[in-house]
Design an enzyme around this catalytic site. Structure first.
Site, PDB file in Angstrom:
ATOM      1  N   GLY A   1      14.542  55.905   2.887  1.00 29.26           N
ATOM      2  CA  GLY A   1      13.651  55.088   3.688  1.00 29.26           C
ATOM      3  C   GLY A   1      12.197  55.482   3.497  1.00 29.26           C
ATOM      4  O   GLY A   1      11.841  56.164   2.531  1.00 29.26           O
TER       5      GLY A   1
ATOM      6  N   ARG B   1      10.243  57.700   4.836  1.00 26.95           N
ATOM      7  CA  ARG B   1       9.945  59.126   4.658  1.00 26.95           C
ATOM      8  C   ARG B   1      10.334  59.595   3.269  1.00 26.95           C
ATOM      9  O   ARG B   1       9.581  60.319   2.618  1.00 26.95           O
ATOM     10  CB  ARG B   1      10.653  59.979   5.715  1.00 26.95           C
ATOM     11  CG  ARG B   1      10.210  61.456   5.657  1.00 26.95           C
ATOM     12  CD  ARG B   1      10.920  62.319   6.687  1.00 26.95           C
ATOM     13  NE  ARG B   1      10.274  63.623   6.793  1.00 26.95           N
ATOM     14  CZ  ARG B   1      10.562  64.675   6.044  1.00 26.95           C
ATOM     15  NH1 ARG B   1      11.484  64.583   5.088  1.00 26.95           N
ATOM     16  NH2 ARG B   1       9.931  65.828   6.215  1.00 26.95           N
ATOM     17  N   CYS B   2      11.504  59.172   2.798  1.00 22.60           N
ATOM     18  CA  CYS B   2      11.951  59.573   1.458  1.00 22.60           C
ATOM     19  C   CYS B   2      10.978  59.113   0.378  1.00 22.60           C
ATOM     20  O   CYS B   2      10.805  59.790  -0.636  1.00 22.60           O
ATOM     21  CB  CYS B   2      13.327  58.981   1.154  1.00 22.60           C
ATOM     22  SG  CYS B   2      14.683  59.734   2.074  1.00 22.60           S
ATOM     23  N   MET B   3      10.347  57.966   0.574  1.00 20.41           N
ATOM     24  CA  MET B   3       9.497  57.376  -0.460  1.00 20.41           C
ATOM     25  C   MET B   3       8.066  57.888  -0.431  1.00 20.41           C
ATOM     26  O   MET B   3       7.212  57.353  -1.142  1.00 20.41           O
ATOM     27  CB  MET B   3       9.488  55.847  -0.324  1.00 20.41           C
ATOM     28  CG  MET B   3      10.832  55.199  -0.593  1.00 20.41           C
ATOM     29  SD  MET B   3      10.728  53.406  -0.658  1.00 20.41           S
ATOM     30  CE  MET B   3      10.180  53.005   1.017  1.00 20.41           C
TER      31      MET B   3
ATOM     32  N   ASN C   1      15.047  57.431   9.097  1.00 29.89           N
ATOM     33  CA  ASN C   1      14.215  57.995   8.042  1.00 29.89           C
ATOM     34  C   ASN C   1      12.829  57.362   8.141  1.00 29.89           C
ATOM     35  O   ASN C   1      12.397  56.599   7.287  1.00 29.89           O
ATOM     36  CB  ASN C   1      14.843  57.740   6.665  1.00 29.89           C
ATOM     37  CG  ASN C   1      14.167  58.534   5.571  1.00 29.89           C
ATOM     38  OD1 ASN C   1      13.353  58.015   4.822  1.00 29.89           O
ATOM     39  ND2 ASN C   1      14.491  59.806   5.485  1.00 29.89           N
TER      40      ASN C   1
END
Length: 407
Positions: free
Chosen positions: A391, A393-395, A348
């Site tokens: 991770g 990218r998610c944040m 991620n």
């Protein structure tokens, strides 16, 4: 930064130089997590809040050091709440919760009306307990425990990727599948509809539509999207997004990718992410298993051509116009290492530019493989942030990227 100085809106790839991004620094909402409620609130543990904040600050600092404008949800939301129409809209959305009942709903509206914008923004994210709210004439209130929530907290708010996603010069405010997260899009939507920086941006999707989450949407290249369908995004949501993207004219191909409906692979970006124009980090078992349906349109989205399924990597290479996509495996082909580092968001990653990516430092095997492949890896700590299963990218929600030219 003034509107004139701000980077132009637009995201056409996963790897073009990142210019502007939206983050949410975790705060008091994480303090609401207990062993009793963390599962319902989608966390696998109870994070150490101060450490999580320090880790997030390190993430934001890495972006700033690389020239990325960082916009914080809390600040944007507070600025919106200076506007009477925005305050009215958010009050209606919160007090309409049928669990409150008529009396408590009316009292809550009065309570929120008295809060300053910064405090109101905090309450909307951090939540509000019966004890904090104070006295009430409501039967519902009298029957609540002191620590029960009048407004539920949003501990997953830091995963800004999911509640909105930019497709070209338009934004899709998404429809989140899990009950614990649905109110996030109320706040994200408020920002995009009322903040002067975004109010004129075309809106491509909204929370009333079929379930669709940003973690499932990958901009593989200009004109090409991949949309995962699994635990969070439905086939109907992927189809609706494809039609609307085709209508806008910036997208010519959408690859719909079925993924396992389980927590370890909740979104497509927990299985694979782009780290260069034709290179991807991927959980090794998915390389041969992932398939894709190829959606195109000859009449601006009015009707769809659906082909497949076929092997995802073959369909993706054809769609973006390369002979093949090079895969860098999460962990090793050793099953245990690969499974551990996939669970810890080893793939991620967030690309800052072609061949430069941010990753959690704990995934040492995956990061070493990326470095050997010529990818520059900027590592950040994530021992506490990772307890929510997300991770770099998610944040992050990119809102401006340059064209993905070679570095």
């Amino acid at each position: 930064m003034s509107a004139n100085d701000a980077p132009a809106f637009g995201v056409d790839s996963e790897v073009g130089r990142l210019r502007s991004v939206m983050l949410h620094r975790p705060g008091g909402e994480l303090r609401r997590l207990t062993p009793r409620n963390n599962g319902a609130l989608l966390f696998d543990g109870i994070p150490w809040v101060e450490r999580a904040q320090a880790e997030h600050d390190r993430f934001a600092g890495t972006l700033l050091e690389h020239g990325v404008e960082v916009l914080y949800v809390g600040a944007l939301l507070a600025e919106c709440l200076e506007l009477p129409e925005a305050r009215a809209a958010v009050s209606v959305s919160v007090t309409a919760d049928p669990r409150l009942g008529q009396t408590l709903g009316r009292e809550l509206a009065a309570y929120l009306a008295d809060l300053e914008p910064e405090r109101l923004a905090s309450v909307l994210v951090e939540g509000l307990t019966k004890e904090e709210f104070g006295s009430s004439l409501s039967l519902r209130h009298k029957m609540m425990r002191p620590t029960e929530f009048v407004i539920d907290p949003l501990p997953n708010m830091m995963f800004t990727r999911d509640s909105s996603v930019w497709i070209g010069d338009a934004v899709a405010v998404t429809s989140l599948a899990m009950p614990a997260r649905r109110r996030e899009t109320t706040l994200t939507g408020l920002i995009y509809h009322h903040h002067p920086r975004f109010s004129e941006v075309p809106k491509l999707y909204d929370p009333s539509l079929e379930h669709l989450e940003g973690g499932d949407v990958l901009a593989l290249a200009p004109g090409v999207l991949a949309v995962g369908v699994g635990e969070r995004t439905t086939p109907a949501g992927a189809e609706r997004l494809a039609r609307r993207a085709f209508e806008r004219g910036r997208i010519h191909t959408v690859l719909v990718v079925p993924i396992a409906q389980r927590r370890a692979t909740m979104h497509l970006d927990t299985v694979c992410t782009m780290v260069d124009r034709d290179r991807m980090v991927m959980y090794a078992p998915a390389e041969q298993r992932l398939e894709a349906f190829t959606l195109t349109s000859a009449d601006g989205g009015a009707s769809l051509s659906i082909k497949g399924p076929r092997r995802f990597l073959d369909a993706a290479a054809e769609a973006i116009g390369v002979d093949r996509i090079e895969i860098i495996h999460t962990g090793e082909r050793d099953v245990v290492t690969a499974e551990r580092e996939q669970w810890d968001d080893g793939n991620n990653t967030l690309a800052l530019s072609p061949g430069v990516a941010v990753a959690y430092e704990r995934n040492t095997v995956t990061n070493a493989r990326l470095e050997r492949a010529g990818i520059k890896v900027m590592t950040i700590p994530g021992s506490e942030l990772g307890s929510g299963r997300g991770g770099p990218r998610c944040m992050s929600c990119p809102i401006a990227r340059e064209e993905p030219t070679a570095e």
